[in-house]
Design a protein around this motif. Structure first.
Motif, PDB file in Angstrom:
ATOM      1  N   PHE A 135      16.558 -83.797  11.203  1.00  0.00           N
ATOM      2  CA  PHE A 135      14.408 -84.242  11.471  1.00  0.00           C
ATOM      3  C   PHE A 135      14.650 -85.997  10.677  1.00  0.00           C
ATOM      4  O   PHE A 135      15.438 -85.410   9.660  1.00  0.00           O
ATOM      5  N   GLY A 136      14.578 -86.830  11.425  1.00  0.00           N
ATOM      6  CA  GLY A 136      13.758 -88.130  11.541  1.00  0.00           C
ATOM      7  C   GLY A 136      15.231 -87.961  10.750  1.00  0.00           C
ATOM      8  O   GLY A 136      15.271 -89.901  10.606  1.00  0.00           O
ATOM      9  N   VAL A 137      17.053 -88.171  10.503  1.00  0.00           N
ATOM     10  CA  VAL A 137      17.867 -89.117  10.051  1.00  0.00           C
ATOM     11  C   VAL A 137      19.109 -89.321  11.464  1.00  0.00           C
ATOM     12  O   VAL A 137      18.740 -90.256  11.140  1.00  0.00           O
ATOM     13  N   GLY A 138      19.057 -88.049  12.425  1.00  0.00           N
ATOM     14  CA  GLY A 138      19.558 -88.558  13.511  1.00  0.00           C
ATOM     15  C   GLY A 138      20.848 -87.354  13.748  1.00  0.00           C
ATOM     16  O   GLY A 138      20.875 -86.665  13.664  1.00  0.00           O
ATOM     17  N   GLU A 139      21.783 -87.919  14.677  1.00  0.00           N
ATOM     18  CA  GLU A 139      22.475 -87.077  15.725  1.00  0.00           C
ATOM     19  C   GLU A 139      23.716 -87.164  15.570  1.00  0.00           C
ATOM     20  O   GLU A 139      23.997 -88.633  15.526  1.00  0.00           O
ATOM     21  N   ILE A 140      24.461 -86.538  15.700  1.00  0.00           N
ATOM     22  CA  ILE A 140      26.073 -86.359  15.982  1.00  0.00           C
ATOM     23  C   ILE A 140      26.786 -85.468  16.497  1.00  0.00           C
ATOM     24  O   ILE A 140      26.505 -84.327  16.870  1.00  0.00           O
ATOM     25  N   PRO A 141      28.284 -85.445  17.609  1.00  0.00           N
ATOM     26  CA  PRO A 141      28.867 -84.934  18.000  1.00  0.00           C
ATOM     27  C   PRO A 141      29.411 -84.419  16.717  1.00  0.00           C
ATOM     28  O   PRO A 141      30.125 -84.656  15.919  1.00  0.00           O
ATOM     29  N   VAL A 142      29.614 -83.161  17.142  1.00  0.00           N
ATOM     30  CA  VAL A 142      30.561 -81.469  16.436  1.00  0.00           C
ATOM     31  C   VAL A 142      31.056 -80.743  16.845  1.00  0.00           C
ATOM     32  O   VAL A 142      29.921 -79.824  17.214  1.00  0.00           O
ATOM     33  N   SER A 143      32.288 -80.599  17.080  1.00  0.00           N
ATOM     34  CA  SER A 143      32.983 -79.641  17.809  1.00  0.00           C
ATOM     35  C   SER A 143      32.388 -77.766  17.009  1.00  0.00           C
ATOM     36  O   SER A 143      32.042 -78.300  16.201  1.00  0.00           O
ATOM     37  N   VAL A 144      32.340 -77.148  18.062  1.00  0.00           N
ATOM     38  CA  VAL A 144      32.499 -75.930  17.328  1.00  0.00           C
ATOM     39  C   VAL A 144      33.751 -75.477  17.138  1.00  0.00           C
ATOM     40  O   VAL A 144      34.260 -74.986  17.660  1.00  0.00           O
ATOM     41  N   CYS A 145      33.324 -74.534  15.997  1.00  0.00           N
ATOM     42  CA  CYS A 145      34.560 -73.542  15.583  1.00  0.00           C
ATOM     43  C   CYS A 145      34.698 -72.853  15.373  1.00  0.00           C
ATOM     44  O   CYS A 145      35.845 -71.847  15.267  1.00  0.00           O
ATOM     45  N   GLY A 146      33.285 -71.712  15.551  1.00  0.00           N
ATOM     46  CA  GLY A 146      33.751 -70.580  15.859  1.00  0.00           C
ATOM     47  C   GLY A 146      32.282 -70.083  16.601  1.00  0.00           C
ATOM     48  O   GLY A 146      31.114 -70.587  16.401  1.00  0.00           O
ATOM     49  N   ILE A 147      32.030 -68.584  16.902  1.00  0.00           N
ATOM     50  CA  ILE A 147      30.698 -68.128  17.459  1.00  0.00           C
ATOM     51  C   ILE A 147      30.757 -66.595  17.330  1.00  0.00           C
ATOM     52  O   ILE A 147      32.050 -66.064  16.265  1.00  0.00           O
ATOM     53  N   GLU A 148      29.637 -66.632  15.793  1.00  0.00           N
ATOM     54  CA  GLU A 148      29.559 -65.036  16.086  1.00  0.00           C
ATOM     55  C   GLU A 148      29.709 -64.131  16.201  1.00  0.00           C
ATOM     56  O   GLU A 148      28.927 -64.249  17.535  1.00  0.00           O
ATOM     57  N   PRO A 149      29.746 -62.813  16.165  1.00  0.00           N
ATOM     58  CA  PRO A 149      29.249 -61.678  17.061  1.00  0.00           C
ATOM     59  C   PRO A 149      28.070 -61.344  17.751  1.00  0.00           C
ATOM     60  O   PRO A 149      27.957 -61.615  19.338  1.00  0.00           O
ATOM     61  N   ASP A 150      27.129 -61.484  16.384  1.00  0.00           N
ATOM     62  CA  ASP A 150      25.285 -62.076  17.393  1.00  0.00           C
ATOM     63  C   ASP A 150      25.582 -64.045  17.746  1.00  0.00           C
ATOM     64  O   ASP A 150      24.111 -63.666  18.459  1.00  0.00           O
ATOM     65  N   GLY A 151      26.357 -64.036  18.711  1.00  0.00           N
ATOM     66  CA  GLY A 151      26.009 -65.548  19.021  1.00  0.00           C
ATOM     67  C   GLY A 151      25.954 -66.536  17.894  1.00  0.00           C
ATOM     68  O   GLY A 151      25.798 -67.584  18.603  1.00  0.00           O
TER      69      GLY A 151
END
Ligand SMILES: Cc1cc2nc3c(=O)[nH]c(=O)nc-3n(C[C@H](O)[C@H](O)[C@H](O)COP(=O)(O)OP(=O)(O)OC[C@H]3O[C@@H](n4cnc5c(N)ncnc54)[C@H](O)[C@@H]3O)c2cc1C
Ligand code: SF4
Ligand code: SF4
Lengths: 303, 389
Positions: free
Chosen positions: A74-90
């Protein structure tokens, strides 16, 4: 009275014009996720677990290994970041290194902080091509993050693959991300096939008993069946170039070597122009490319 | 005249003061009329209140690094060529608000970005500019079609956001009366002839004792607006006149851009020594990308108010000539002017074909005129052609 002889076909232009004026605002909208846990990996990296803010809120499509999200503070900015995992609940796992304004704000966010997420973007690792092949996985530094979800998949479905070699490099022993998980992979025993997980650091300290050197030195000296092998590489671009050339010398084809590229990205849907590498939009056509597609481009300085 | 739709596909003569009526009719119909207007020492595309606002009697002199307005000896309405502005100023404004978010405690919510819906009418769209508008549309279309996950994403969001689809702009095309020295649309096949794509096309006819327009009516919308004019039957020679005028404008263009296999041409020349030669002249000022009607690169700015209670995301035009453009942690990937000019030209004329199925250049010549040091892409391509290294 004269009638125009020339072709009169306007419908196309008229219909199309609507899109322009509407702009791409909707494509830039983040979905609100809450930080539900925060784990320090190393001195400068943190893993955040993100869940949709509440049960009513929308959810981003489930990412595939190697894809990335745009994370907004919020208010700072946005960057690309890889997904390194997904928990069983998504829930989404993202590991972030503090390097500048946005990544620092992400690393410093507390449990309960609301983060904006857009994605998932990019093509991901060639999972369908991996079955029954020998895999050589090479990660330099935080390059392990985009490979983590893939390695977890490989560990879970071990019998789908032939020999597996995982080479991980870091600057110092303190900079190894996901160390406990790496050690747990090293303890795994399987009945058939090689399963080799090796770790190396550029600079050792007094307590380090492992190997010292560059990660490419961990590559096998020879391969029994290079035509049935697939290599997956992520790390600094120079390292990936060297590793890919070494693998070509070991007999792998250019089309069986994959690397994940990093470029400046503002939109992630092939419109802002920032990530272009010659004909490619790295966000959309990548970030994972076969060496065949990008070798000649990576050899041109400052392209 | 039996019915309005009978007018579609026909050509008429109208008196030279039709422009005032055109602007008034469009305004009465709820359109904002936008067209050429003299602002300071150049012609810009601005809102027109009446025909008085048009730069009547003005012409221009353009060449590499030069743009100058000059008084004409006649009272032509469209006796000038392109200025620095293109229609992208209105179709894809330099700065636009993408969304706004409001904080409540630890949490925040995104609010609908209110797209200001304006019914716009563009007066005096030339053939090369219509080509540029279509190229910019294609860029957006390809982005929408090929970015796999954004569809799912935006449908997930549709409850929160409704993007209003505004009416497409009303386009009044204009057949050029003359070419500037910088024009080369004929060689890249984007003009000067109009095929289709506008609601109306005007051709200004001005000779010793006559001053009138030929108006070609191409759509129902166009017919409805034109039904307010005093349409005079045109003669067979009027269409022939249009063809002659177009041919004359085409023949007078001395600059040319011809690359037979552009993708291959540039991919073989990424290490050409001529890039160093251009880099020695280029100031990396980004003028060429700002005036180019097809350049589409943008950046986003995330802002927040002093209390950090309201945050906004804005998009704004960006340029591959800016050092920040290719910044990743540790430095810019294109740190040299050589690499940035190479990126611009190879994209515009080469890789654009692979990405969007056409060249990114419509031959408008703006980048030639507005380059402070007069760098001329048609000349640079000639140098590049001489060898591959
Ligand atoms: C596909 C992809 C996946 C990534 N995955 C991860 C990850 O899993 N974990 C992680 O820590 N980092 C990852 N990065 C790098 C991360 O995006 C940058 O570290 C981040 O953009 C730096 O922004 P900043 O505001 O913190 O730094 P600043 O230096 O202040 O950056 C200023 C601006 O420059 C741009 N920028 C700076 N560095 C990079 C960079 N390395 N890549 C792209 N743009 C950059 C951004 O637009 C940023 O807003 C990834 C990058 C890409 C392209
Ligand atoms: S590259 Fe130059 S001549 Fe071509 S469309 Fe852009 S501004 Fe016009
Ligand atoms: S080519 Fe000319 S207009 Fe473009 S950046 Fe260089 S100096 Fe500026």
């Amino acid at each position: 009275m004269v009638t125009i002889a020339k072709e009169v076909n306007l419908s196309q232009a008229e219909v199309q014009l609507k899109g322009v004026v509407a702009g791409a605002g909707d494509q830039y909208l983040p979905v609100a996720y809450s930080v539900t846990s925060r784990k320090r990996e190393t001195a400068d990296t943190v893993t955040l677990t993100l869940k949709p803010k509440d049960s009513r809120s929308s959810v981003c499509p489930r990412p595939r290994p190697g894809q990335f999200n745009m994370l907004y503070v919020f208010g700072v900015g946005e960057i690309p970041v890889s997904v390194c995992g997904i928990e069983p609940d998504g829930a989404l796992l993202h590991t972030i290194r503090r390097v500048g304004a946005v990544s620092v704000a992400l690393c410093d966010s507390k449990v309960g902080t609301v983060i904006g997420v857009r994605g998932a973007y990019g093509v991901g690792w060639p999972v369908a091509r991996m079955r029954q092949r020998s895999l050589i996985i090479l990660a330099g530094g935080l390059g392990l993050a985009p490979l983590l979800m893939l390695i977890r998949h490989v560990v879970r479905c071990r019998s789908d693959f032939a020999d597996i070699t995982i080479c991980i490099g870091a600057r110092t022993p303190q900079d190894v991300p996901f160390l406990r998980e790496i050690l747990s992979w090293q303890r795994l025993k399987y009945d058939a096939g090689l399963f080799d997980v090796r770790l190396i650091v550029d600079r050792a300290d007094r307590d380090w008993r492992g190997e010292v050197g560059v990660v490419t030195s961990l590559l096998p000296r020879s391969l029994t069946a290079p035509e049935c092998s697939l290599a997956l590489i992520c790390g600094p671009e120079v390292m990936m170039r060297h590793a890919a050339s070494d693998l070509v010398r070991l007999g792998l084809s250019h089309c069986d070597i994959y690397l994940s590229l990093e470029r400046n990205m503002k939109c992630a849907f092939g419109l802002c122009g920032h990530c272009q590498l010659n004909r490619y939009f790295v966000c959309r056509d990548g970030p994972i490319f076969s060496f065949e597609k990008v070798e000649s481009l990576l050899n041109v300085k400052d392209l | 005249m039996s019915s309005v739709s009978d007018l579609v596909g026909r050509c008429f003569r109208v008196s030279s003061d039709v422009l005032g009526l055109l602007i008034r009719t469009l305004r009465d119909d709820g359109y904002i009329a936008i067209g050429p207007r003299k602002v300071g020492e150049s012609i810009q595309l601005e809102v027109l209140d009446s025909a008085e606002d048009l730069p009547r009697g003005w012409g221009d002199q353009q060449d590499a690094g030069t743009y100058r307005l000059v008084r004409r000896s006649d009272a032509a309405y469209f006796g000038f060529n392109l200025g620095a502005d293109s229609w992208k100023k209105w179709l894809d404004p330099n700065r636009k608000l993408l969304w706004r978010a409001k904080r409540e405690g630890e949490s925040w919510e995104v609010e609908q970005a209110h797209t200001q819906v304006r019914r716009m009418a563009f007066i005096g769209v030339r053939a090369c500019e219509l080509a540029a508008i279509k190229i910019q549309l294609r860029v957006r279309e390809v982005s929408r079609l090929q970015s796999n996950s954004t569809d799912t994403n935006s449908s997930a969001l549709s409850a929160e956001v409704s993007v209003e689809a505004p009416e497409e702009p009303f386009l009044v095309g204009l057949n050029c009366s003359q070419a500037a020295a910088t024009c080369f649309c004929a060689s890249v096949h984007t003009g000067p002839a109009f095929a289709s794509g506008c609601d109306l096309v005007l051709t200004e006819v001005l000779n010793d004792d006559d001053h009138y327009f030929l108006i070609q009516i191409l759509t129902k919308r166009g017919a409805r607006i034109s039904s307010q004019f005093e349409l005079q039957t045109s003669i067979a020679d009027d269409l022939a006149h249009i063809d002659r005028q177009v041919a004359q404008v085409s023949d007078s263009q001395s600059r040319q851009l011809n690359i037979s296999n552009p993708v291959d041409f540039f991919s073989r020349r990424l290490e050409h020594s001529h890039w160093d030669d251009v880099a020695a002249r280029c100031l990396s000022c980004a003028n060429c990308t700002l005036v180019c009607p097809t350049c589409f690169c943008s950046t986003v700015e995330d802002t927040s108010d002093v209390q950090n209670a309201v945050a906004e995301r804005w998009s704004r035009w960006d340029s591959c000539f800016n050092l920040d453009f290719s910044f990743i942690h540790g430095g810019s990937l294109r740190s040299s002017t050589r690499s940035r000019y190479r990126q611009w030209l190879t994209h515009k004329l080469g890789t654009w074909h692979e990405q969007f199925g056409s060249s990114g250049c419509v031959g408008c010549g703006r980048c030639i005129a507005w380059c402070p040091v007069g760098i001329d892409l048609t000349a640079e391509v000639k140098y590049l052609s001489q060898a591959t290294r």
